[in-house]
Structures are given as C-alpha cells and as structure tokens.
Design an enzyme around this catalytic site. Structure first.
Site, mmCIF file in Angstrom:
data_model
loop_
_atom_site.group_PDB
_atom_site.id
_atom_site.type_symbol
_atom_site.label_atom_id
_atom_site.label_comp_id
_atom_site.label_asym_id
_atom_site.label_seq_id
_atom_site.Cartn_x
_atom_site.Cartn_y
_atom_site.Cartn_z
ATOM 1 N N SER A 164 0.819 -1.225 0.000
ATOM 2 C CA SER A 164 0.000 0.000 0.000
ATOM 3 C C SER A 164 0.852 1.274 0.000
ATOM 4 O O SER A 164 1.797 1.406 0.777
ATOM 5 C CB SER A 164 -0.933 0.008 1.215
ATOM 6 N N LYS A 219 -13.800 -3.533 1.758
ATOM 7 C CA LYS A 219 -14.635 -2.351 1.495
ATOM 8 C C LYS A 219 -16.139 -2.630 1.574
ATOM 9 O O LYS A 219 -16.910 -1.762 1.965
ATOM 10 C CB LYS A 219 -14.312 -1.767 0.124
ATOM 11 N N TYR A 263 -2.597 2.115 -11.605
ATOM 12 C CA TYR A 263 -1.479 3.063 -11.607
ATOM 13 C C TYR A 263 -0.131 2.358 -11.542
ATOM 14 O O TYR A 263 0.914 2.982 -11.679
ATOM 15 C CB TYR A 263 -1.600 4.057 -10.434
HETATM 16 P P1 NDP Z 1 -12.800 -6.291 -8.254
HETATM 17 O O1 NDP Z 1 -12.123 -7.592 -8.051
HETATM 18 O O2 NDP Z 1 -13.933 -5.902 -7.383
HETATM 19 O O3 NDP Z 1 -13.355 -6.227 -9.794
HETATM 20 C C1 NDP Z 1 -12.563 -6.685 -10.844
HETATM 21 C C2 NDP Z 1 -13.178 -6.321 -12.195
HETATM 22 O O4 NDP Z 1 -12.271 -6.767 -13.202
HETATM 23 C C3 NDP Z 1 -14.520 -6.968 -12.500
HETATM 24 O O5 NDP Z 1 -15.280 -6.146 -13.345
HETATM 25 C C4 NDP Z 1 -14.074 -8.234 -13.243
HETATM 26 O O6 NDP Z 1 -15.052 -8.757 -14.123
HETATM 27 C C5 NDP Z 1 -12.925 -7.695 -14.069
HETATM 28 N N1 NDP Z 1 -12.004 -8.745 -14.464
HETATM 29 C C6 NDP Z 1 -11.124 -9.400 -13.668
HETATM 30 N N2 NDP Z 1 -10.454 -10.321 -14.389
HETATM 31 C C7 NDP Z 1 -10.936 -10.253 -15.666
HETATM 32 C C8 NDP Z 1 -10.652 -10.942 -16.867
HETATM 33 N N3 NDP Z 1 -9.728 -11.918 -16.919
HETATM 34 N N4 NDP Z 1 -11.340 -10.607 -17.989
HETATM 35 C C9 NDP Z 1 -12.274 -9.632 -17.952
HETATM 36 N N5 NDP Z 1 -12.593 -8.936 -16.838
HETATM 37 C C10 NDP Z 1 -11.926 -9.240 -15.703
HETATM 38 O O7 NDP Z 1 -11.642 -5.208 -8.234
HETATM 39 P P2 NDP Z 1 -11.768 -3.653 -7.868
HETATM 40 O O8 NDP Z 1 -13.011 -3.147 -8.485
HETATM 41 O O9 NDP Z 1 -11.547 -3.451 -6.420
HETATM 42 O O10 NDP Z 1 -10.482 -3.042 -8.609
HETATM 43 C C11 NDP Z 1 -10.422 -2.959 -10.024
HETATM 44 C C12 NDP Z 1 -9.159 -2.200 -10.449
HETATM 45 O O11 NDP Z 1 -9.229 -0.837 -10.045
HETATM 46 C C13 NDP Z 1 -7.886 -2.766 -9.815
HETATM 47 O O12 NDP Z 1 -6.896 -2.781 -10.807
HETATM 48 C C14 NDP Z 1 -7.529 -1.774 -8.730
HETATM 49 O O13 NDP Z 1 -6.154 -1.718 -8.518
HETATM 50 C C15 NDP Z 1 -8.040 -0.470 -9.345
HETATM 51 N N6 NDP Z 1 -8.389 0.546 -8.341
HETATM 52 C C16 NDP Z 1 -7.749 1.759 -8.407
HETATM 53 C C17 NDP Z 1 -8.062 2.745 -7.517
HETATM 54 C C18 NDP Z 1 -7.356 4.056 -7.603
HETATM 55 O O14 NDP Z 1 -7.468 4.857 -6.663
HETATM 56 N N7 NDP Z 1 -6.652 4.342 -8.672
HETATM 57 C C19 NDP Z 1 -9.085 2.570 -6.447
HETATM 58 C C20 NDP Z 1 -9.710 1.255 -6.489
HETATM 59 C C21 NDP Z 1 -9.352 0.290 -7.407
HETATM 60 P P3 NDP Z 1 -16.026 -9.975 -13.642
HETATM 61 O O15 NDP Z 1 -17.171 -9.311 -12.912
HETATM 62 O O16 NDP Z 1 -16.416 -10.590 -14.915
HETATM 63 O O17 NDP Z 1 -15.209 -10.886 -12.751
#
Ligand code: NDP
Length: 299
Positions: free
Chosen positions: A33, A90, A246
């Site tokens: 983090s 969360k 990022y």
């Molecule tokens: P989640 O695990 O809750 O969601 C993941 C998402 O990615 C879902 O929509 C999932 O789709 C999709 N996904 C995962 N693997 C695949 C794949 N192989 N093919 C297609 N779709 C896929 O993660 P978060 O929402 O918590 O985080 C998502 C991203 O956002 C992360 O990279 C995280 O680091 C980033 N983030 C950045 C923040 C910032 O401040 N910049 C804040 C919060 C998050 P499905 O529903 O089909 O599984």
C-alpha cells in the site's frame, strides 16, 4: 511510537501506545500500500504549519476478512481516529459499522472510517478521487458527459454511483460476467438511475459515443500478460480514457490508445485525491495535495 513502515497485525494493538493520533489502512495483503507514504508525508508537511499534527501517524495493518468486525472494534477501543479499508474489506465493512454516509451506502462500499462518539462512520472517497482526477487530467466535469465504464467490481460500483450523482448524461457499463453486471445494474436502477443507464456484457455489440469519458475499472492490465479489457479500436479518437490502474504506470490498454492519439491517464491521481479527501475527513484541515502526489509517485 510504533514504526509506520512495517506491516502490523491486530495483536500489536494490545501494546499500542495511547499517546498520539493514529490512522491506518487495513487490508490483506497490505504491504504494497502507498497510503502510509502519502499520508505520513502530508502529515509531516502539515506539522510544519501547525504543531498539532506532530503526533499524527498513519500505519498499515494486515487484517483477515474473517475477523474484520473484531478488528474494527479493537481499533475503536485503542482510540484510532480514522481508518482506510482496502481489498477485501470495502464491502463487508458496511455491516460492521455504526453509520454510513449516504453516497457510500448507495455505492455499497466504504473505504474511509471516521471515529465518532457512536462508533465508526463510513465514507467512500473513491468517486471523489475519480472526479478530481478526470478534471485534472482532461479538464472535464462529469455533468452532461457520456461515460463508458469498463468493469462492474467494487471500484466500478463507486465510479458508477459517483458519475450518476454528478449528473452524467448517460452511463454505459460493460463487464465480462453477466451476474456482476446485473447486480450493479439492478442496484443503480433501484436508486432511480435507470433512464440514464445502459449495461452490456463484453460479447454484446454497442457503439461508443464520440467524446466519451472512458473509465477502465477492471483489474486487467495489472499483470504484463493480461489481455486488453476492451478493444482500443472501438474507442473514438476524441474520447478521453482513464485507467484506474497506476502500477504499471502505463497499461497495454493505455499504450494502444495513446498510439491512436487518444488522451489517456493512469489511476495515480485518483489514488492521491481519494487519500486527500480521507485526510480532510479525519482532520478538517487543508491538505498539501502536491506533497501527497510526490510521495505516491516515489513508491
Ligand atoms: P474487483 O475484483 O472488485 O473487480 C474486478 C473487475 O475486473 C470486474 O469487473 C471483473 O469482471 C474484471 N475482471 C477481472 N479479471 C478479468 C478478466 N480476466 N477478464 C475480464 N474482466 C476481468 O476489483 P476492484 O473493483 O476493487 O479493482 C479494479 C481495479 O481498479 C484494480 O486494478 C484496482 O487496482 C483499481 N483501483 C484503483 C483505484 C485508484 O485509486 N486508482 C481505487 C480502487 C481500485 P467480472 O465481474 O467478470 O469478474
């Protein structure tokens, strides 16, 4: 004072010193983090202006989701002023806290907890972070925009509610799996946003509107071998695209879009601004944003 650079566990709270104002991020894993570096840099800078911040420190704690409720109670008893929650806490935290800000309840997730007399109050600062980052990178306000959101996980959920609350003209959400997409779509329709909402699974055809604001909120791109989250050629050249990822600083998706002349930005500014808002909630003072940004860029 305990060391803010090491990963602590809830057991450490048994001998936690009472003096000082304590903040922390709780996650699993949490070692990577950036939040402690960002917040402690800001607090050091704030101390130069106002000595009341001299004993404020921000720590990182590894917390197992099976013991989240007990952990939150222990942090409260120990006197912590505020907490950030990251993966995987969360959503579950909503059931463990005493009060929730209205927008965070709509998002179904909290990333910031504030100590109150009645217990923890939850907030979600991710949407705010996204909004400020979009403004900074592209000079856009969400009101009146056509937004394409790629993903339907936790981060997408906060982004979707925020975009709709900020009066975007239309929100299209595309996601790989139908079940998560449907869950998010239903939630947004229940909140009364159905008339501005379109949802598609990745295999359904649809056009991306000219001048769209595109937000990439899947985890695809974190690893080098990941496939692209969306076909770059489908995104109009006059769109602006923010990838929430990022690290790496430029995903293959952003690189492909950049080569086509599309304006892009990564998720670092979003991370910084969600942190700025959290620190504002905890201390009510003016936050040195550039100092937090510098610290985040260094990690
Ligand atoms: P989640 O695990 O809750 O969601 C993941 C998402 O990615 C879902 O929509 C999932 O789709 C999709 N996904 C995962 N693997 C695949 C794949 N192989 N093919 C297609 N779709 C896929 O993660 P978060 O929402 O918590 O985080 C998502 C991203 O956002 C992360 O990279 C995280 O680091 C980033 N983030 C950045 C923040 C910032 O401040 N910049 C804040 C919060 C998050 P499905 O529903 O089909 O599984």
């Amino acid at each position: 004072m305990p060391n803010p650079d090491v990963v602590h566990t809830v057991d450490d709270l048994r001998s936690w010193p009472p003096a000082g104002v304590h903040l922390a991020v709780l996650g699993m894993p949490v070692a990577h983090s950036i939040s402690p570096a960002m917040h402690n840099a800001a607090l050091a800078e704030m101390t130069r202006r106002d000595s009341q911040f001299a004993d404020w420190r921000y720590y990182k704690f590894e917390v197992d989701s099976r013991h989240l409720r007990e952990a939150l109670d222990a942090f409260y008893r120990t006197g912590f002023r505020g907490l950030n929650l990251t993966v995987p806490h969360k959503v579950e935290a909503l059931d463990c806290i005493d009060d929730v800000a209205e927008d965070a309840r709509a998002m179904g997730a909290v990333n910031t907890l504030l100590r109150t007399d009645r217990g923890w109050k939850g907030y979600n600062t991710d949407g705010f972070g996204l909004g400020r980052a979009l403004g900074e990178a592209f000079g856009v306000k969400l009101a009146g925009q056509t937004v394409l959101l790629i993903g339907a996980g936790g981060a997408a959920r906060a982004a979707a509610v925020y975009c709709l609350e900020q009066n975007c003209a239309q929100l299209t959400i595309v996601n790989r799996s139908a079940d998560r997409l449907e869950e998010l779509g239903n939630r947004l329709r229940q909140l009364g946003y159905g008339d501005r909402l379109r949802t598609y699974t990745a295999d359904q055809p649809f056009d991306v509107a000219p001048r769209s604001v595109v937000v990439q909120a899947t985890s695809l791109g974190l690893k080098e071998r990941d496939s692209l989250p969306f076909e770059p050629a489908r995104i109009p050249a006059d769109a602006v695209v923010m990838d929430m990822i990022y690290n790496p600083a430029q995903t293959a998706f952003l690189k492909a879009l950049g080569e086509r002349g599309v304006a892009t930005a990564n998720g670092l500014a979003m991370l910084v601004w969600q942190g700025v808002r959290a620190l504002e909630i905890w201390c009510g003072a003016e936050i040195p944003v550039e100092c937090m940004r510098k610290a985040a860029q260094k990690v």
